[in-house]
Write an enzyme that holds these catalytic residues in place. Structure first.
Site, short mmCIF file in Angstrom:
data_model
loop_
_atom_site.label_atom_id
_atom_site.label_comp_id
_atom_site.label_asym_id
_atom_site.label_seq_id
_atom_site.Cartn_x
_atom_site.Cartn_y
_atom_site.Cartn_z
N ALA A 261 0.83 -1.21 0.00
CA ALA A 261 0.00 0.00 0.00
C ALA A 261 0.87 1.27 0.00
O ALA A 261 1.96 1.25 0.56
CB ALA A 261 -0.92 -0.01 1.22
N GLY A 264 1.67 2.50 -5.40
CA GLY A 264 2.45 3.17 -6.44
C GLY A 264 3.47 2.24 -7.09
O GLY A 264 3.57 2.15 -8.32
N ASP A 310 0.01 -10.69 6.96
CA ASP A 310 1.26 -10.33 7.61
C ASP A 310 2.37 -10.99 6.79
O ASP A 310 2.48 -12.21 6.75
CB ASP A 310 1.27 -10.85 9.05
N CYS A 382 12.07 4.38 2.64
CA CYS A 382 12.07 5.83 2.44
C CYS A 382 12.70 6.50 3.65
O CYS A 382 12.19 7.49 4.17
CB CYS A 382 10.66 6.35 2.17
#
Length: 450
Positions: A261, A264, A310, A382
């Site tokens: 999720a 992208g 999970d 990120c």
């Protein structure tokens, strides 16, 4: 929406983010949808909220002398002062007198006469006498921390990992707007055709070197354009586009996206597969897995199968050695995306990095079992913290001798990244100030055939 209502709205959002741990980008999106704000009002609301959050520690330091005599102020009063001083100091188009007047009106409505007199007095002092200078701070790390509004523990950590100059670059870049980048859906429209069409509607663009599908929006609003609303282009940061580009994808492969999720990277993978093959996409939360499905439908991609699970326990669902490619875009501290989510730097604690690393390690080791011999495993985050990036990969490789960083990783990078300062034997670290992107890490490992 009147300017008074807009500032009232900004104050409410800032108080919720600052005191209750709300996410600025989520709350802003909700507020703009709920109130049906015009592009102009939406831009000002975003500027006040993000700008105040990005500069909060500096503003707090600058007005400290005017607050010394005050006993404990209510949180909303502090945030009203921070956002008002931000507008006075940083927004040239907004006159000081209008900011002060509306701050006083808001404080009358929310508090009492004493509070409104206090707010008026402090803001008038700032207008007349200026603010406390940061030049008196002697310690370079503390000065950088205050000047760029990054917690001192974080600046300290980056200085130890990368040195003072790189840390300065990161911190100052985090105060700037992140350019919007988008990706064309190539099965529906080429990048060139999309850019030409947008140009005809007054939206200016520029090619991104990170992906053959990517380009930057340099002027205009893409979010209301039919190309975006109908799913021919989608918003994605340039650094994030590098993931699917580096997965060595060909049509027909079976790909696992373990933490997918909002979708992208998942949809980009499907595009690189020409929608032939299969992308099995999981997320820990059912709601988030649904977002991936919705994105796939909007972009008209049929090869994606999204579900809740999970990803540390996927061997209960899939056979070992069953995937050609695996992407683990790991849950991380998010310290590379502070430009778009400035509240992260105030909510995160150093211990969070170590807690997240345990999850990253568990995911790496459990997902490795699902990769075919000769298959490729892309790990990305990120964040710009070595503990979550290079150190995580180093440990994984030490514990999994049948894996190595793909010898072809460097040569498959876009040419301009092949001698990047962030390149190491464990992967590529992108810093925000290098290419004006999010801070991002990625590496590609290969499982040696037995």
């Amino acid at each position: 929406m009147t300017k008074y209502q807009l500032r009232e709205s900004a104050l409410e959002l800032l108080t919720r983010v600052g005191e209750q741990g709300g996410y600025s980008h989520v709350l802003l999106d909700q507020e703009m949808s709920k109130r049906h704000l015009s592009a102009k009002d939406g831009a000002l609301l975003t500027e006040i909220v993000y700008g105040t959050l990005q500069n909060k520690m500096k503003i707090e330091y600058e007005i400290q002398p005017y607050l010394k005599k005050q006993k404990k102020l209510k949180p909303w009063v502090k945030w009203l002062l921070y956002m008002s001083v931000y507008q006075m100091r940083y927004l040239e188009r907004v006159p000081d007198h209008a900011v002060i007047h509306e701050a006083v009106e808001i404080s009358k409505k929310k508090g009492h006469k004493g509070i409104s007199s206090l707010v008026n007095g402090i803001l008038r002092n700032v207008q007349r006498n200026g603010v406390q200078s940061i030049e008196s701070i002697e310690d370079p790390v503390e000065k950088l921390s205050v000047e760029t509004s990054h917690p001192k523990w974080l600046v300290d950590r980056w200085v130890k990992q990368y040195g003072i100059e790189v840390t300065k670059g990161i911190c100052f870049q985090n105060l700037k707007h992140l350019p919007m980048s988008v990706r064309a859906q190539p099965l529906r429209i080429s990048r060139e055709a999309a850019m030409t069409e947008l140009k005809s509607r007054g939206i200016k663009t520029e090619i991104s070197p990170f992906s053959s599908q990517g380009f930057l929006i340099t002027e205009g609003n893409i979010l209301s354009d039919p190309l975006f609303t109908k799913g021919q282009v989608t918003v994605q940061d340039q650094s994030s586009m590098l993931v699917a580009e580096m997965m060595d994808l060909t049509p027909g492969l079976l790909v696992l996206d373990a933490c997918s999720a909002p979708g992208g990277k998942t949809t980009h993978i499907a595009e690189k597969l020409e929608d032939k093959g299969k992308v099995i996409a999981y997320d820990l939360h059912k709601k988030k897995a649904k977002l991936v499905d919705e994105k796939a439908k909007l972009l008209q991609l049929n090869s994606i199968q999204a579900a809740q699970a999970d990803s540390r326990k996927l061997e209960e669902i899939h056979q070992t050695e069953s995937f050609d490619r695996i992407l683990l875009d790991a849950p991380c501290s998010g310290l590379g995306v502070l430009r778009g989510k400035p509240d992260i730097k105030y909510h995160k604690k150093e211990q969070d990095i170590y807690d997240l690393r345990r999850i990253q390690d568990d995911l790496l080791s459990s997902l490795a079992l699902l990769l075919k011999d000769g298959g490729k495993f892309l790990y990305s985050t990120c964040t710009i913290d070595q503990h979550e990036n290079e150190e995580a990969i180093k440990q994984f490789l030490e514990q999994n001798k049948d894996f190595e960083v793909d010898p072809a990783f460097n040569e498959d990078l876009p040419e301009f990244l092949r001698d990047s300062m962030g390149l190491s034997e464990y992967g590529l670290q992108l810093f925000p100030h290098q290419w004006d992107t999010d801070g991002f890490f990625l590496t590609r490992m290969v499982k040696r055939a037995k």
